[in-house]
Design an enzyme around this catalytic site. Structure first.
Site, PDB file in Angstrom:
ATOM      1  N   SER A   9      37.767  48.863  64.001  1.00 37.64           N
ATOM      2  CA  SER A   9      39.291  48.738  64.560  1.00 37.64           C
ATOM      3  C   SER A   9      39.608  50.161  64.773  1.00 37.64           C
ATOM      4  O   SER A   9      39.441  51.165  64.300  1.00 37.64           O
ATOM      5  CB  SER A   9      39.975  48.094  63.434  1.00 37.64           C
TER       6      SER A   9
HETATM    7  N1  SAH Z   1      37.202  46.071  59.206  1.00 31.00           N
HETATM    8  C1  SAH Z   1      36.238  46.235  60.387  1.00 31.00           C
HETATM    9  C2  SAH Z   1      36.779  45.243  61.610  1.00 31.00           C
HETATM   10  C3  SAH Z   1      35.564  45.033  62.403  1.00 31.00           C
HETATM   11  S1  SAH Z   1      35.668  43.969  63.747  1.00 31.00           S
HETATM   12  C4  SAH Z   1      36.470  47.632  60.624  1.00 31.00           C
HETATM   13  O1  SAH Z   1      37.330  48.503  60.369  1.00 31.00           O
HETATM   14  O2  SAH Z   1      35.380  48.114  61.378  1.00 31.00           O
HETATM   15  C5  SAH Z   1      35.633  42.234  62.905  1.00 31.00           C
HETATM   16  C6  SAH Z   1      34.351  42.036  62.055  1.00 31.00           C
HETATM   17  O3  SAH Z   1      34.705  40.695  61.486  1.00 31.00           O
HETATM   18  C7  SAH Z   1      33.044  41.979  62.739  1.00 31.00           C
HETATM   19  O4  SAH Z   1      32.186  42.905  62.239  1.00 31.00           O
HETATM   20  C8  SAH Z   1      32.605  40.459  62.602  1.00 31.00           C
HETATM   21  O5  SAH Z   1      31.292  40.210  62.756  1.00 31.00           O
HETATM   22  C9  SAH Z   1      33.325  40.157  61.571  1.00 31.00           C
HETATM   23  N2  SAH Z   1      33.539  38.742  61.352  1.00 31.00           N
HETATM   24  C10 SAH Z   1      34.007  37.842  62.107  1.00 31.00           C
HETATM   25  N3  SAH Z   1      34.146  36.385  61.772  1.00 31.00           N
HETATM   26  C11 SAH Z   1      33.803  36.572  60.471  1.00 31.00           C
HETATM   27  C12 SAH Z   1      33.509  35.480  59.280  1.00 31.00           C
HETATM   28  N4  SAH Z   1      33.982  34.279  59.619  1.00 31.00           N
HETATM   29  N5  SAH Z   1      33.320  35.960  58.195  1.00 31.00           N
HETATM   30  C13 SAH Z   1      33.125  37.299  57.888  1.00 31.00           C
HETATM   31  N6  SAH Z   1      33.094  38.226  58.960  1.00 31.00           N
HETATM   32  C14 SAH Z   1      33.614  37.948  60.126  1.00 31.00           C
END
Ligand code: SAH
Length: 225
Positions: A70
């Site tokens: 993010s």
């Molecule tokens: N907090 C992270 C954001 C990553 S983007 C950071 O700062 O890097 C969002 C993430 O959510 C991705 O890695 C994706 O694989 C995950 N995601 C999407 N749907 C999900 C679910 N149902 N359960 C767990 N993770 C999920």
């Protein structure tokens, strides 16, 4: 010379982080503890090394499994909305790069984080090596965030870091009364409205609405890649 390189590099990166913090302030982030956490956590550890020089720009970057880390502004904004108190039990959906995880830990939270991509989950062992001593209260799990972690519920705070089609019912159940959920809720195809939902005694939500953001989708089930 190696030592000197490392020292110079460390100062250089600290300078970049200070600039990032100044930018986030300009953009409206006011919570000093959040700004302090961003100043302290080395975001370049959470990116592929090819990106390390630009790790402190305020933008999202690709990580493995077609996911993203993010944008710092987004991380700061969500963290600020959560009003973390030391010792809060926080459930994070979407571990991704672990950067948001580290920021929550730096704010004093006990973090329980779920990732649905196997590859990203496997990389979380690195966190213990680098940050394990400083932040021992982080629990990583591989699973579907829609299910939450009932075995560790209830939580003081829940943060969802992917675009949610609706408020996941099971997560709402795992939130304490007076607890806070910060969730980017789908509004149109590429835009989510950031909401802060506070659980009232009757189980209903007090709803506060903020600006729009753009997240990768929250998907059902687990992925083995
Ligand atoms: N907090 C992270 C954001 C990553 S983007 C950071 O700062 O890097 C969002 C993430 O959510 C991705 O890695 C994706 O694989 C995950 N995601 C999407 N749907 C999900 C679910 N149902 N359960 C767990 N993770 C999920």
């Amino acid at each position: 010379i190696d030592f000197m390189k490392k020292t110079v590099n460390a100062y250089f990166l600290q300078g970049l982080r200070n600039q990032l913090v100044a930018l986030l302030k300009e953009k409206g982030i006011t919570d000093e503890k959040v700004l302090e956490a961003i100043r302290a956590i080395p975001r370049h550890y959470f990116l592929d090394s090819a990106f390390s020089k630009i790790a402190y720009e305020d933008r999202a970057f690709p990580i493995d499994a077609d996911q993203t880390i993010s944008q710092p502004y987004t991380v700061a904004f969500q963290s600020q909305l959560l009003k973390i108190k030391k010792g809060d039990k926080v459930l994070e959906i979407g571990t991704g790069s672990m950067y948001q995880t580290a920021i929550l830990a730096a704010l004093g939270a006990k973090v329980y984080t779920i990732e649905r991509q196997k590859l990203l989950f496997e990389k979380t062992t690195a966190f213990k090596n680098v940050f394990g001593d400083e932040f021992p209260d982080v629990y990583f799990s591989f699973g579907d965030g829609f299910e939450g972690l009932p075995e560790f519920a209830p939580f003081d705070k829940i943060i969802i870091t992917a675009a949610a089609p609706k408020v996941p019912e099971k997560l709402w159940e795992q939130l304490k009364v007076k607890g806070i959920m910060v969730i980017p809720l789908d509004e149109s195809e590429n835009a989510q409205r950031m909401l802060r939902l506070t659980k009232k005694k009757d189980g209903l939500a007090k709803r506060e609405s903020f600006e729009q953001f753009s997240f990768v989708p929250m998907l059902q089930g687990k992925s083995q890649s």
